[in-house]
Design a protein around this motif. Sequence first.
Motif, PDB file in Angstrom:
ATOM      1  N   ARG C 110      66.802  -0.687  47.512  1.00 19.06           N
ATOM      2  CA  ARG C 110      68.103  -0.533  48.198  1.00 19.06           C
ATOM      3  C   ARG C 110      69.190  -1.286  47.440  1.00 19.06           C
ATOM      4  O   ARG C 110      70.288  -0.789  47.229  1.00 19.06           O
ATOM      5  N   ARG C 111      68.824  -2.499  47.009  1.00 21.32           N
ATOM      6  CA  ARG C 111      69.792  -3.343  46.301  1.00 21.32           C
ATOM      7  C   ARG C 111      70.224  -2.663  44.994  1.00 21.32           C
ATOM      8  O   ARG C 111      71.403  -2.605  44.655  1.00 21.32           O
ATOM      9  N   PHE C 112      69.243  -2.132  44.283  1.00 21.00           N
ATOM     10  CA  PHE C 112      69.498  -1.456  43.008  1.00 21.00           C
ATOM     11  C   PHE C 112      70.370  -0.222  43.246  1.00 21.00           C
ATOM     12  O   PHE C 112      71.410  -0.029  42.605  1.00 21.00           O
ATOM     13  N   ALA C 113      69.952   0.587  44.215  1.00 23.71           N
ATOM     14  CA  ALA C 113      70.660   1.843  44.502  1.00 23.71           C
ATOM     15  C   ALA C 113      72.100   1.561  44.922  1.00 23.71           C
ATOM     16  O   ALA C 113      73.034   2.239  44.484  1.00 23.71           O
ATOM     17  N   ALA C 114      72.273   0.543  45.765  1.00 23.80           N
ATOM     18  CA  ALA C 114      73.606   0.246  46.307  1.00 23.80           C
ATOM     19  C   ALA C 114      74.553  -0.177  45.184  1.00 23.80           C
ATOM     20  O   ALA C 114      75.694   0.282  45.118  1.00 23.80           O
ATOM     21  N   ARG C 115      74.075  -1.041  44.278  1.00 21.27           N
ATOM     22  CA  ARG C 115      74.965  -1.544  43.238  1.00 21.27           C
ATOM     23  C   ARG C 115      75.311  -0.435  42.236  1.00 21.27           C
ATOM     24  O   ARG C 115      76.447  -0.341  41.771  1.00 21.27           O
ATOM     25  N   GLU C 118      77.902   1.808  43.787  1.00 22.01           N
ATOM     26  CA  GLU C 118      79.236   1.181  43.700  1.00 22.01           C
ATOM     27  C   GLU C 118      79.840   1.379  42.319  1.00 22.01           C
ATOM     28  O   GLU C 118      81.003   1.750  42.177  1.00 22.01           O
ATOM     29  N   LEU C 119      79.019   1.118  41.289  1.00 25.77           N
ATOM     30  CA  LEU C 119      79.534   1.154  39.911  1.00 25.77           C
ATOM     31  C   LEU C 119      79.854   2.581  39.459  1.00 25.77           C
ATOM     32  O   LEU C 119      80.729   2.788  38.627  1.00 25.77           O
ATOM     33  N   THR C 120      79.140   3.559  39.987  1.00 22.90           N
ATOM     34  CA  THR C 120      79.392   4.949  39.587  1.00 22.90           C
ATOM     35  C   THR C 120      80.358   5.626  40.551  1.00 22.90           C
ATOM     36  O   THR C 120      80.717   6.782  40.346  1.00 22.90           O
ATOM     37  N   GLY C 121      80.747   4.939  41.629  1.00 18.88           N
ATOM     38  CA  GLY C 121      81.585   5.565  42.644  1.00 18.88           C
ATOM     39  C   GLY C 121      80.861   6.748  43.274  1.00 18.88           C
ATOM     40  O   GLY C 121      81.494   7.717  43.709  1.00 18.88           O
ATOM     41  N   GLY C 122      79.543   6.684  43.293  1.00 18.98           N
ATOM     42  CA  GLY C 122      78.761   7.741  43.922  1.00 18.98           C
ATOM     43  C   GLY C 122      78.612   8.999  43.078  1.00 18.98           C
ATOM     44  O   GLY C 122      78.079  10.003  43.545  1.00 18.98           O
ATOM     45  N   ASP C 123      79.085   8.927  41.843  1.00 20.99           N
ATOM     46  CA  ASP C 123      79.023  10.114  40.967  1.00 20.99           C
ATOM     47  C   ASP C 123      77.655  10.226  40.311  1.00 20.99           C
ATOM     48  O   ASP C 123      77.351   9.492  39.361  1.00 20.99           O
ATOM     49  N   LYS C 124      76.840  11.132  40.789  1.00 19.35           N
ATOM     50  CA  LYS C 124      75.475  11.263  40.263  1.00 19.35           C
ATOM     51  C   LYS C 124      75.450  11.885  38.863  1.00 19.35           C
ATOM     52  O   LYS C 124      74.408  11.968  38.229  1.00 19.35           O
ATOM     53  N   LYS C 125      76.598  12.359  38.415  1.00 17.67           N
ATOM     54  CA  LYS C 125      76.645  12.962  37.070  1.00 17.67           C
ATOM     55  C   LYS C 125      77.193  11.990  36.026  1.00 17.67           C
ATOM     56  O   LYS C 125      77.419  12.331  34.867  1.00 17.67           O
ATOM     57  N   VAL C 147      66.547   7.900  37.450  1.00 18.76           N
ATOM     58  CA  VAL C 147      66.117   9.301  37.524  1.00 18.76           C
ATOM     59  C   VAL C 147      65.633   9.610  38.939  1.00 18.76           C
ATOM     60  O   VAL C 147      66.018  10.608  39.554  1.00 18.76           O
ATOM     61  N   LEU C 148      64.818   8.719  39.471  1.00 19.58           N
ATOM     62  CA  LEU C 148      64.266   8.923  40.813  1.00 19.58           C
ATOM     63  C   LEU C 148      65.365   8.921  41.881  1.00 19.58           C
ATOM     64  O   LEU C 148      65.242   9.562  42.917  1.00 19.58           O
ATOM     65  N   LEU C 149      66.444   8.181  41.600  1.00 16.10           N
ATOM     66  CA  LEU C 149      67.571   8.144  42.549  1.00 16.10           C
ATOM     67  C   LEU C 149      68.442   9.400  42.446  1.00 16.10           C
ATOM     68  O   LEU C 149      69.410   9.547  43.182  1.00 16.10           O
ATOM     69  N   GLY C 150      68.119  10.257  41.475  1.00 13.91           N
ATOM     70  CA  GLY C 150      68.836  11.528  41.372  1.00 13.91           C
ATOM     71  C   GLY C 150      69.989  11.529  40.395  1.00 13.91           C
ATOM     72  O   GLY C 150      70.798  12.458  40.387  1.00 13.91           O
ATOM     73  N   TYR C 151      70.091  10.503  39.570  1.00 15.87           N
ATOM     74  CA  TYR C 151      71.151  10.530  38.562  1.00 15.87           C
ATOM     75  C   TYR C 151      70.768  11.539  37.483  1.00 15.87           C
ATOM     76  O   TYR C 151      69.612  11.581  37.038  1.00 15.87           O
ATOM     77  N   GLY C 152      71.741  12.329  37.062  1.00 20.03           N
ATOM     78  CA  GLY C 152      71.448  13.455  36.178  1.00 20.03           C
ATOM     79  C   GLY C 152      71.594  13.147  34.707  1.00 20.03           C
ATOM     80  O   GLY C 152      71.060  13.856  33.859  1.00 20.03           O
TER      81      GLY C 152
END
Lengths: 275, 312, 184
Positions: C110-115, C118-125, C147-152
């Motif tokens: 959760r900590r990793f995903a949350a930070r 924040e840094l990507t502004g939620g942009d998975k791309k 990758v597992l969090l869905g970043y492309g």
Amino acid sequence: MTRRLATVLLGLCAAGFLAAPAFAQSPDNSPDSPAARESRWQDLEKTVFHGKTAAPSNGVVTLDAPNRAEDAALVPMTVTIKPADKVKALWLIIDDNPMPVAAHIVFGPAADPREMKFRVRVNDFTNVHAVAQLQDGSLVEDAKFVKASGGCSAPMGQSEGEALKGIGEMRLKFARPVQPGVPVEAKLMLRHPNFNGMQMNQLTRLYTPARYIDKVTVRDGDTKVFDMDSGISLAANPVLSFGLVPRSSGSLTVEVSDSSNTLWRRDFDILRMTD
Amino acid sequence: MSRATAFDMTRRAFGAGLCLCCLPSLARAENFSLEEVAPSVFIRRGVDAEADAANLDGIANIGFIVGEKSVLVTDSGGSLADGRLLRRMIRDKTDRPISHVVLSHGHPDHFFGAGAFLDEKPVFIGHSRLPEALTMRGEFYRKRLVGLLGESDVGPVVMPTKLVKEQTEIDLGGRRIVLTAHQPAHTTSDLSMLDTSSGLLLPADLLFVGRIPPLDGSLSGWIGQLEAVRKQNYGPTVPGHGPARVDFGPASAALLRYLTTLRDGVRAEIDSGGSIEHAMRHVGQSERANWKLFDDYNQRNVAEAFSELEWQ
Amino acid sequence: MDAKIFVVAAAVFVLGVAHALAGAPEPRGLWTGAMHGETPATLAGATVIDVTEASKLKAEGALLIDVAEAPSKPPGASSDMPWLPVHMSIPGAVWFAGGGFGGGGPAFQRRFAARVAELTGGDKKKSIVAFCHPRCWGSWNAAKRLVLLGYGKVYWFPGGVEAWEDKFAAAPVKRDKAWEEGDR
């Protein structure tokens, strides 16, 4: 000049490597920029002095350090203090070393704090600060910029076993014969490899575990000369010069302990020393 | 070695064809000239400069001795590229197998050429304390040299496969070479060689001529070793740095003069209660005009000497 | 001393080059073994890059995440002797000290995903480069987590700070405050 160049310059002087720069570095993100150095010092003030800031010294404390250190693992530094009776304690801080406080000295009644000499390791292009605490608790500082590199991580040329030979041996030398009441300069030599935990055995890829002198106390009879807390920034086989106003006890006791909780103690019969 | 650099290196080698990595060597080959200092003993004089990409760390005197059966490399060179040049020069002169490669001590300008000889499968000879020195510092030196020359020209740290504790003899076929391991002097792993058939002495870095000697072992030890060797009255000699062939007497006298100036100056400072800083600024200055690169090394030598002698 | 030992030692030094090319097999999930050692040559769902590509991505504004562990204070060091090692990294990188941990459970995740969010502004791309040091599983894990969090557009830079320093200047980077605070 870049930090990596310095490593090249000073890491292995014995081998013919004084040579050309590897690359240029942009000044903005340079670790050597005045802004970066100032920011580092502010972090240090917060941590070491718990937020207190040190004022420019106005000559109370003066640090002498070489501008370019010829041997990063053995950099001599001298701190002069005047007037001596104004000062309670002294810090020598190598800003960019991982354990920046090389020494923290608290002077006692038998001290003559006018001058102290240290030999330290310098791991980088770095500011070095000498900070004195005055009797009213306020702090004053003097700083010098020193160019050196690799003093901490440069591997020893000898094995761990070889470096540990004679550990704990102490010598004390005086500039002049000791007379009670007459200030005199003393040189204390300590045999200790001061392993800093950053020297890697290049074959096993294991770091030689840290083992370093963390406390030195000097007493004249029952009277304190000084207490020193130290860290891995002191050079191997450290040598300290300090001033002393000898009492009539005739006995100077030096206690040294290291980070593995080994304690060495020696009494020197100072009125009868001929060295 | 890091994965990334290993990949890079391979990619460069394959992608561009293996010849690319030989280009700087070809350019340098013209400057790589040999001098026959004794019958069938060939020496390349190192340049009196610091290591850089142009000289490939070819700063030490290296070379080879040809016997009736095989060849001994007296020191391998300052980098893989430097070692390759030497190997090519050997093959210009003889087809005899390279049976021995001497690693005279643990400094990079002498041992990094060894990688160029690995596939000849020679015996790599070193002082019994050389493994310790290479273990502690080899990889550190390699990284620094990579920073100057690039990965592909530096090569691996090669460990000795035969250790000399006191003295050993090698027969190259009608030619005996005596190797002597010394007490700490220039470094803690100094090896010297004597070619018995020509009487040529090869003391490696126990002898510097014209270039300031860096102190990395023991000042008292070095003076002692030099004095002992001087009693043997050797003549023609190949120093580790300087002209390819000198007369041992005068050449060693000059080195001894610098080392004793250093010792006496530092002792005088210690005896009079002087500081190491003061010593670093003043000791040895009378020798300044006599040595190349003096300002780059003298102060460090003084610091080393001071921290050694103050305990005596 | 036995000369054979040194033959072996020589071989180790020489073989270091060839050995590094082989690579360990990719684990299915995150790696929870020793953090320093042979890493895979690949990472499914991410692109493995070298220093040239890393510098290009940096210039294009990719998020650079350094997951190197902070050097630990030598044992026995007293608490009033501050330990403040300077961390050198790719200029502009965000330092998640110890962020390449393979375990840690849901709280760490959760900590990793949350930070990162924040840094990507939620942009998975958003292009993200994960790195630490050579032969360090931390950056492999961090990239895998991304990758597992869905970043492309996840890039794994196994050469890390050392490969960067061979070509470009590194800079001191402070611990990412938000990452550190996420620990509390």
